[in-house]
Design an enzyme around this catalytic site. Sequence first.
Site, PDB file in Angstrom:
ATOM      1  N   HIS A 328       0.802  -1.244   0.454  1.00  0.00           N
ATOM      2  CA  HIS A 328      -0.643  -0.415  -0.354  1.00  0.00           C
ATOM      3  C   HIS A 328       0.327   1.399   0.585  1.00  0.00           C
ATOM      4  CE1 HIS A 328      -4.374  -0.454   0.265  1.00  0.00           C
ATOM      5  NE2 HIS A 328      -4.669   0.668   0.510  1.00  0.00           N
ATOM      6  N   ASP A 332      -3.595   6.721  -1.720  1.00  0.00           N
ATOM      7  CA  ASP A 332      -5.099   6.442  -2.996  1.00  0.00           C
ATOM      8  C   ASP A 332      -4.309   5.842  -3.953  1.00  0.00           C
ATOM      9  OD1 ASP A 332      -7.963   7.056  -3.467  1.00  0.00           O
ATOM     10  OD2 ASP A 332      -7.542   8.375  -4.809  1.00  0.00           O
TER      11      ASP A 332
END
Length: 509
Positions: A328, A332
């Site tokens: 991650h 976003d």
Amino acid sequence: MYLSRGIPIGYAKAIEDHGLGVVPPHQLSACVGSVKHVRSSDGREFVTYPSSYDPGPALCDHLEFALKHEGISLEVLAALFRAVKQGPFEDELSRHIQARPTGQNTRRLWFLYEFLTGRRLPLEDVTTGNYVELLDPKRYYTATPINSQRHRVRDNLLGNVDFCPMVRRTPSLQEFEAKQLANEAARIVESYDEDALRRAVDYLYAKETRSSFNIERETPSQQRAARFVSLLRELPALDSLNEAALVHMQNVIVEDRFKEKGYREAQNYVGESVGVGLRQRVHFISPQRKMLPRLMAGLLSSLDRMMASSVDPIVHAAAISFGFVFIHPFEDGNGRLHRLLIHYILSRAGFTPQGLIFPISAVMLQRKDQYDACLESFSKPLMKLIDYEVDEKGLLTVKGKTSGFYRYVDFTRMAEDLYRWTEETIRTEFRDELDFVVRYREARPKLDGVVELPDTLRNRFVQFCLQNGGRLSKQKRTKYFINLTDKEIHALEKVVQKYLVPRPKAPAT
């Protein structure tokens, strides 16, 4: 512990004796009874062996048992080597190696200790004997070997110490490989003419774009959707990826206000607000920011190594794309980038027909429960290990080191699921889109023979009919087609029903 009975041996012994906080490896073993027994649960195996298999009290003997019978778990080994008292353990390990310097698993253990710790044991290099593969190619997917002359071990791992995915050659994956789905897709493409393929391209890219955003419960603007399609088309031309390329991709697919200049600067997590005061229910926690450079450098190195080694494209895509979404690296866009990486790897490996795309996200969206379960096969056991707290502003703080959890993941489950979704995509979504283009090409002159509508209005009529079982609803007629007569509407519906309404599929034989 994970085993309900018996004396723990192998990795289970190391985990229990040293209190290791690790995601459980694929296999855990114990000694009990007189007959070997295997029990499977949640994708893992719990094996009991007769007492004659007990390695005894020495830790190194248990590690050799693990390497021989349970396979290689880099996460357990790395955690163990951090937990033991370095001096005494290195003395024990050195004596163990000197006692059997040519043993295959002894040399593997020696290599793995120095590989994972970066330390060098006070031992002379091995000068005799054949080289031994670190990973058994019959049990694991492997990369092109690099000889370690010191240990006479051939390092065929899929990555390096910073990020090294593991994928086991399960019967399921071997069955998928035997189907040669890339060849099947090529045969499907050959059965259509160039005009049909050219017309299908836009449909395929648009479908993949809509589905990828829908998985995230997002409806992009036309501009963002167009940027995403352009990025999908550009992917095959990228020779390699680096941080700058990934940042560019992130900037293309997110809203302008969420563009980033590099990997994220803050700790992020996946969660939801619940209850009074909007407390956070945390579903997944990504690595700490300080570990991102090493993890991402390792992931990109692994991507290149697998590409150069011609690792099975689906296995390659699963390891890198799911590894990316677990790390991650951005605030976003991680989910959409994760799915873009699948297309990048499949296209670069020649698995996807040139100029086309498999709308895999459409199947992932239809199989959302399966997709979520695949992600949770890693996140659920992980969440039991991470110590964290969330303050009143929703900011999350991780306590302790966690990078090892993301560095040596077993991606076997992800590879099996991605193969399953890819097979369904090729045999349904991909072929159905091509078939629809051919049928629409046949239907268009029939529609124009009833009444010549502008392209946009004709397409809208077809779309509304298909959404309503082949008929135009009164509401849509009143809003968009008030100028058409009842006779024209009925005739146009007949054409849609004859040529474009999907026919029931024949049951599988």
